[in-house]
Scaffold this motif. Structure first.
Motif, short mmCIF file in Angstrom:
data_model
loop_
_atom_site.label_atom_id
_atom_site.label_comp_id
_atom_site.label_asym_id
_atom_site.label_seq_id
_atom_site.Cartn_x
_atom_site.Cartn_y
_atom_site.Cartn_z
N ALA A 1 0.83 -1.21 0.00
CA ALA A 1 0.00 0.00 0.00
C ALA A 1 0.87 1.26 0.00
O ALA A 1 0.48 2.29 -0.54
CB ALA A 1 -0.93 0.00 1.21
N LYS A 2 2.07 1.16 0.59
CA LYS A 2 2.97 2.31 0.65
C LYS A 2 3.95 2.34 -0.53
O LYS A 2 4.17 3.39 -1.12
CB LYS A 2 3.75 2.29 1.96
CG LYS A 2 2.87 2.41 3.21
CD LYS A 2 2.69 3.85 3.59
CE LYS A 2 1.74 4.03 4.74
NZ LYS A 2 2.35 3.87 6.04
N ASN B 1 -4.97 2.58 -8.72
CA ASN B 1 -4.31 3.31 -7.63
C ASN B 1 -2.80 3.38 -7.82
O ASN B 1 -2.08 3.84 -6.94
CB ASN B 1 -4.62 2.63 -6.29
CG ASN B 1 -6.09 2.68 -5.97
OD1 ASN B 1 -6.73 3.71 -6.11
ND2 ASN B 1 -6.64 1.55 -5.55
N GLY B 2 -2.31 2.90 -8.97
CA GLY B 2 -0.89 2.94 -9.24
C GLY B 2 -0.10 1.81 -8.61
O GLY B 2 1.13 1.83 -8.62
N VAL B 3 -0.80 0.82 -8.06
CA VAL B 3 -0.13 -0.34 -7.46
C VAL B 3 0.21 -1.34 -8.57
O VAL B 3 -0.64 -1.66 -9.41
CB VAL B 3 -1.00 -1.01 -6.38
CG1 VAL B 3 -0.31 -2.26 -5.83
CG2 VAL B 3 -1.31 -0.03 -5.26
N LYS C 1 3.76 0.51 -3.33
CA LYS C 1 3.02 0.31 -4.59
C LYS C 1 3.72 -0.63 -5.57
O LYS C 1 3.53 -0.55 -6.78
CB LYS C 1 2.73 1.65 -5.28
CG LYS C 1 1.85 2.56 -4.42
CD LYS C 1 1.44 3.81 -5.16
CE LYS C 1 0.60 4.71 -4.28
NZ LYS C 1 -0.79 4.39 -4.26
N LYS D 1 -0.29 -1.98 -13.72
CA LYS D 1 -0.67 -1.02 -12.67
C LYS D 1 -2.18 -0.96 -12.57
O LYS D 1 -2.88 -0.88 -13.59
CB LYS D 1 -0.14 0.37 -13.01
CG LYS D 1 1.31 0.57 -12.70
CD LYS D 1 1.69 2.03 -12.84
CE LYS D 1 3.17 2.20 -12.59
NZ LYS D 1 3.58 3.59 -12.66
#
Length: 195
Positions: A23-24, A98-100, A26, A95
């Motif tokens: 989550a941080k 959310n850009g993850v 990504k 991706k």
């Protein structure tokens, strides 16, 4: 360093703490590196034999890069690696909104379409395996700290008190087997309790 079988294991693998915090970060390790993911010889065969299963999970630009570069490319420093998009994102990376970043290979595996989860070099990260000019492998703990990418994982690991080798139990067993992992665990327990 600790010697188990014919492998030299860096002390930090037993002592440092690490838990991926996607989550941080990504999944930034799939995008920002010196090259694509290093591949073992058997993994080249997996990519050749299973690309048609993996391709639907990939981005269009990733598939285009595979068409241009091939399913893997050769580098002087790392040997065969996954291709990248403009020297950044792995061609097999996707991706979300959310850009993850997720791995198309792993997504196909999670859906039961493959028996191979992803390149072992990715699965073992932040352990890096080096093959010096000897019969021994060297396993080192190398999180991405210079650009702070792995700082959230180091902090989460510290909070949860999860050693690197325990967080990476599955890929260590996948690569080296259960007996090796049990010896690693016993060594860590011994070293942590001998004081």
């Amino acid at each position: 360093m600790v010697l188990i079988e014919d492998k030299l294991i860096g002390d930090e693998i037993l002592e440092a703490h690490f838990v991926c915090n996607i989550a941080k970060c990504k999944g930034g390790c799939c995008e920002d590196g010196d090259a694509g993911a290093p591949l073992e010889e058997a993994e080249l065969v997996e990519l050749e034999n299973n690309y048609d299963v993996i391709a639907p999970y990939m981005s269009e630009i990733g598939r285009n890069e595979i068409e241009l570069q091939g399913k893997y490319v050769h580098t002087e420093e790392f040997g065969e690696v996954t291709p990248t998009i403009d020297g950044g994102l792995c061609a097999y990376g996707i991706k979300d909104d959310n850009g993850v970043i997720f791995c198309a290979i792993e997504q196909a595996y999670n859906d039961g379409k493959l028996q191979w989860k992803k390149p072992i070099s990715c699965h073992l990260f932040p352990i890096r395996v080096k093959l010096p000019d000897t019969d021994m492998e060297m396993l080192n703990y190398e999180p991405r700290e210079e650009d702070h990418l792995c700082n959230p994982a180091c902090q989460l690991g510290e909070e949860l008190k999860v050693p690197v080798y325990k967080f990476l139990k599955e890929p260590i067993i996948r690569k080296y087997g259960t007996e090796f992992y049990e010896a690693l665990d016993a060594t860590a327990e011994y070293l942590n309790n001998k004081d």
